[in-house]
Scaffold this motif. Structure first.
Motif, PDB file in Angstrom:
ATOM      1  N   THR A  30      42.890  45.608  47.362  1.00 18.66           N
ATOM      2  CA  THR A  30      42.069  46.702  46.819  1.00 18.66           C
ATOM      3  C   THR A  30      42.761  47.197  45.541  1.00 18.66           C
ATOM      4  N   ARG A  33      42.804  50.701  40.135  1.00 15.85           N
ATOM      5  CA  ARG A  33      43.454  50.852  38.815  1.00 15.85           C
ATOM      6  C   ARG A  33      44.920  50.437  38.889  1.00 15.85           C
ATOM      7  N   GLY A  35      47.419  51.275  40.732  1.00 16.51           N
ATOM      8  CA  GLY A  35      48.455  52.282  40.929  1.00 16.51           C
ATOM      9  C   GLY A  35      49.536  51.787  41.884  1.00 16.51           C
ATOM     10  N   HIS A  36      49.135  51.343  43.064  1.00 20.07           N
ATOM     11  CA  HIS A  36      50.111  50.828  44.030  1.00 20.07           C
ATOM     12  C   HIS A  36      50.731  49.531  43.513  1.00 20.07           C
ATOM     13  N   ASP A  51      39.929  42.723  43.521  1.00 22.35           N
ATOM     14  CA  ASP A  51      38.956  43.820  43.603  1.00 22.35           C
ATOM     15  C   ASP A  51      37.594  43.221  43.305  1.00 22.35           C
ATOM     16  N   GLY A  73      37.021  39.363  43.554  1.00 22.89           N
ATOM     17  CA  GLY A  73      36.653  38.787  44.845  1.00 22.89           C
ATOM     18  C   GLY A  73      36.658  39.846  45.924  1.00 22.89           C
ATOM     19  N   HIS A  75      38.240  41.172  49.609  1.00 21.74           N
ATOM     20  CA  HIS A  75      39.493  40.966  50.362  1.00 21.74           C
ATOM     21  C   HIS A  75      39.244  40.237  51.678  1.00 21.74           C
ATOM     22  N   ASP A  96      44.081  49.441  50.458  1.00 22.23           N
ATOM     23  CA  ASP A  96      43.888  50.886  50.280  1.00 22.23           C
ATOM     24  C   ASP A  96      42.370  51.056  50.251  1.00 22.23           C
ATOM     25  N   GLY A  98      38.235  51.897  50.946  1.00 19.63           N
ATOM     26  CA  GLY A  98      37.301  52.934  50.517  1.00 19.63           C
ATOM     27  C   GLY A  98      37.017  52.883  49.033  1.00 19.63           C
ATOM     28  N   GLN A 103      34.885  55.419  40.928  1.00 23.24           N
ATOM     29  CA  GLN A 103      33.604  55.053  41.556  1.00 23.24           C
ATOM     30  C   GLN A 103      32.884  56.310  42.030  1.00 23.24           C
ATOM     31  N   MET A 123      29.905  48.274  45.289  1.00 27.90           N
ATOM     32  CA  MET A 123      31.181  48.181  44.567  1.00 27.90           C
ATOM     33  C   MET A 123      31.093  47.034  43.564  1.00 27.90           C
ATOM     34  N   GLU A 213      34.364  43.118  56.070  1.00 26.15           N
ATOM     35  CA  GLU A 213      35.415  42.772  55.108  1.00 26.15           C
ATOM     36  C   GLU A 213      36.797  43.105  55.679  1.00 26.15           C
TER      37      GLU A 213
HETATM   38  C1  LIG Z   1      40.895  53.388  46.929  1.00 25.86           C
HETATM   39  S1  LIG Z   1      40.644  52.198  45.694  1.00 25.86           S
HETATM   40  C2  LIG Z   1      42.187  51.441  45.482  1.00 25.86           C
HETATM   41  C3  LIG Z   1      43.070  52.133  44.486  1.00 25.86           C
HETATM   42  C4  LIG Z   1      44.352  51.419  44.168  1.00 25.86           C
HETATM   43  N1  LIG Z   1      45.231  51.299  45.304  1.00 25.86           N
HETATM   44  C5  LIG Z   1      45.074  52.117  43.031  1.00 25.86           C
HETATM   45  O1  LIG Z   1      46.211  52.565  43.241  1.00 25.86           O
HETATM   46  O2  LIG Z   1      44.516  52.217  41.929  1.00 25.86           O
HETATM   47  C6  LIG Z   1      39.778  50.961  46.541  1.00 25.86           C
HETATM   48  C7  LIG Z   1      39.388  49.775  45.682  1.00 25.86           C
HETATM   49  O3  LIG Z   1      39.102  48.701  46.562  1.00 25.86           O
HETATM   50  C8  LIG Z   1      37.987  48.001  46.090  1.00 25.86           C
HETATM   51  N2  LIG Z   1      37.396  47.356  47.263  1.00 25.86           N
HETATM   52  C9  LIG Z   1      36.864  47.944  48.334  1.00 25.86           C
HETATM   53  N3  LIG Z   1      36.456  47.028  49.226  1.00 25.86           N
HETATM   54  C10 LIG Z   1      36.773  45.819  48.696  1.00 25.86           C
HETATM   55  C11 LIG Z   1      36.638  44.479  49.157  1.00 25.86           C
HETATM   56  N4  LIG Z   1      36.091  44.194  50.330  1.00 25.86           N
HETATM   57  N5  LIG Z   1      37.123  43.488  48.384  1.00 25.86           N
HETATM   58  C12 LIG Z   1      37.692  43.764  47.177  1.00 25.86           C
HETATM   59  N6  LIG Z   1      37.835  45.010  46.689  1.00 25.86           N
HETATM   60  C13 LIG Z   1      37.390  46.020  47.444  1.00 25.86           C
HETATM   61  C14 LIG Z   1      37.113  49.036  45.439  1.00 25.86           C
HETATM   62  O4  LIG Z   1      36.273  48.445  44.473  1.00 25.86           O
HETATM   63  C15 LIG Z   1      38.151  49.981  44.820  1.00 25.86           C
HETATM   64  O5  LIG Z   1      38.416  49.646  43.504  1.00 25.86           O
END
Ligand SMILES: C[S@@+](CC[C@H](N)C(=O)[O-])C[C@H]1O[C@@H](n2cnc3c(N)ncnc32)[C@H](O)[C@@H]1O
Length: 304
Positions: A30, A33, A35-36, A51, A73, A75, A96, A98, A103, A123, A213
């Motif tokens: 996930t 941006r 961050g992690h 993502d 893609g 996850h 991470d 949600g 968004q 998404m 997912e």
């Molecule tokens: C809470 S954010 C993650 C933030 C990230 N950890 C950061 O520090 O910037 C969740 C991200 O997961 C992506 N996402 C959610 N479900 C997904 C999936 N099944 N496959 C790929 N990306 C996914 C979303 O598009 C979103 O950008």
């Protein structure tokens, strides 16, 4: 309104729990941006970031972070994606789950009942059904099931039936406000939460097949995690947290006493050990700075 920057939740706790080592391979399912992912790179790890949101991917690519390979893609397909990248196993995995703040904050994405926009919630906007397609097209029974199972909405039947009646009178739900106002008009405002909160959660999860997912990512993740590798998952609602808790508990397993004496392993292979006994949650200072962290729960296991 410009999208707010996403503040990564439980950042320190997550990278500590991942026990990042220099040169280690980390899969971020996930990326958002990054961050992690950036914090993992700062500690010497190499990241493969997945993502499905083009906007997030474009931003991360534009910043050109060294040490992060970016892949569009799901996850749920993390094993295939890792293999295509030449990674047979990984030292750590992060989910991470949600939505990200950008968004949620951008009205045009249609995730929030607080901002009027098209009832979309995808998404990945390049494919799939929108929330409007579901609300305007699914059967009343189907809607009830979605609201009940994915939103844990106690008034699922009442809301689904009312939507069905309104559609019968020619009404269509095109925007987030259409639906939020309709639900508020139907059940009124009680308590601190908007009465459409659970329905919006349910639709978002259905549109993005979030439970499917997650299940595939957990199964696949255990397959490619190396021995001693850590699996960290952050959730924001009880439904996903329960799924992660159960999955991790089944892998951690326990010793079962045998009638004939002695003990036997009770769990599914591959086995893992819990890194933390209980979920890690945000402290008051993090919640003050980033109220979104209030509902975050981090669970971590280590493959043995
Ligand atoms: C809470 S954010 C993650 C933030 C990230 N950890 C950061 O520090 O910037 C969740 C991200 O997961 C992506 N996402 C959610 N479900 C997904 C999936 N099944 N496959 C790929 N990306 C996914 C979303 O598009 C979103 O950008």
């Amino acid at each position: 309104m410009p999208a707010e920057r996403h503040i990564p939740v439980l950042l320190k706790e997550t990278v500590t729990a991942l026990a990042v080592k220099a040169g280690g391979r980390y899969l971020d399912g996930t990326l958002g941006r990054a961050g992690h992912a950036s914090a993992v790179v700062d500690l010497g790890g190499v990241v493969l970031g997945i993502d499905r949101d083009d906007q997030a991917l474009d931003e991360v690519k534009a910043e050109g972070r060294i040490g992060i390979a970016v892949v569009k893609g799901n996850h749920g397909d993390l094993v295939r994606i890792a293999l295509e990248h030449g990674w047979k196993n990984v030292d750590g995995i992060l989910l991470d789950l949600g939505v990200s703040s950008p968004q949620l904050d951008e009205a045009g994405r249609g995730f929030s009942f607080l901002r009027d926009g098209p009832l979309d919630m995808r998404m990945d906007r390049s494919c799939g059904r929108t929330a409007a397609d579901i609300v305007n097209g699914d059967s009343v029974e189907g809607l009830e099931d979605i609201f009940k199972t994915l939103g844990e909405e106690p008034r699922a039947r009442q809301i689904a039936k009312a939507i069905g009646r309104a559609r019968g009178e020619g009404r269509r739900f095109e925007t987030t406000k259409d639906l939020a106002d309709f639900i508020e008009g139907l059940i009124g405002r009680r308590g601190a939460h908007h009465p459409a909160t659970r329905v919006f959660q349910a639709l978002r999860m259905e549109v993005n097949d979030e439970m499917g997912e997650l299940e595939r990512a957990l199964e696949g993740g255990m397959e490619i995690l190396t021995s001693g590798g850590r699996f960290a998952v952050i959730t924001f609602e009880s439904l996903t947290d329960r799924a992660v808790k159960r999955f991790f508990a089944a892998h951690v397993g326990r010793m079962r006493s045998l009638q004939a004496g002695g003990e036997e392993w009770d769990g599914v292979p591959p086995r893992a050990k819990a890194v933390t006994r209980k979920a890690i949650v945000a402290g008051p200072e993090e919640i003050r700075v980033n109220p979104r962290s209030r509902s975050a729960k981090l669970r971590v296991i280590e493959k043995v």
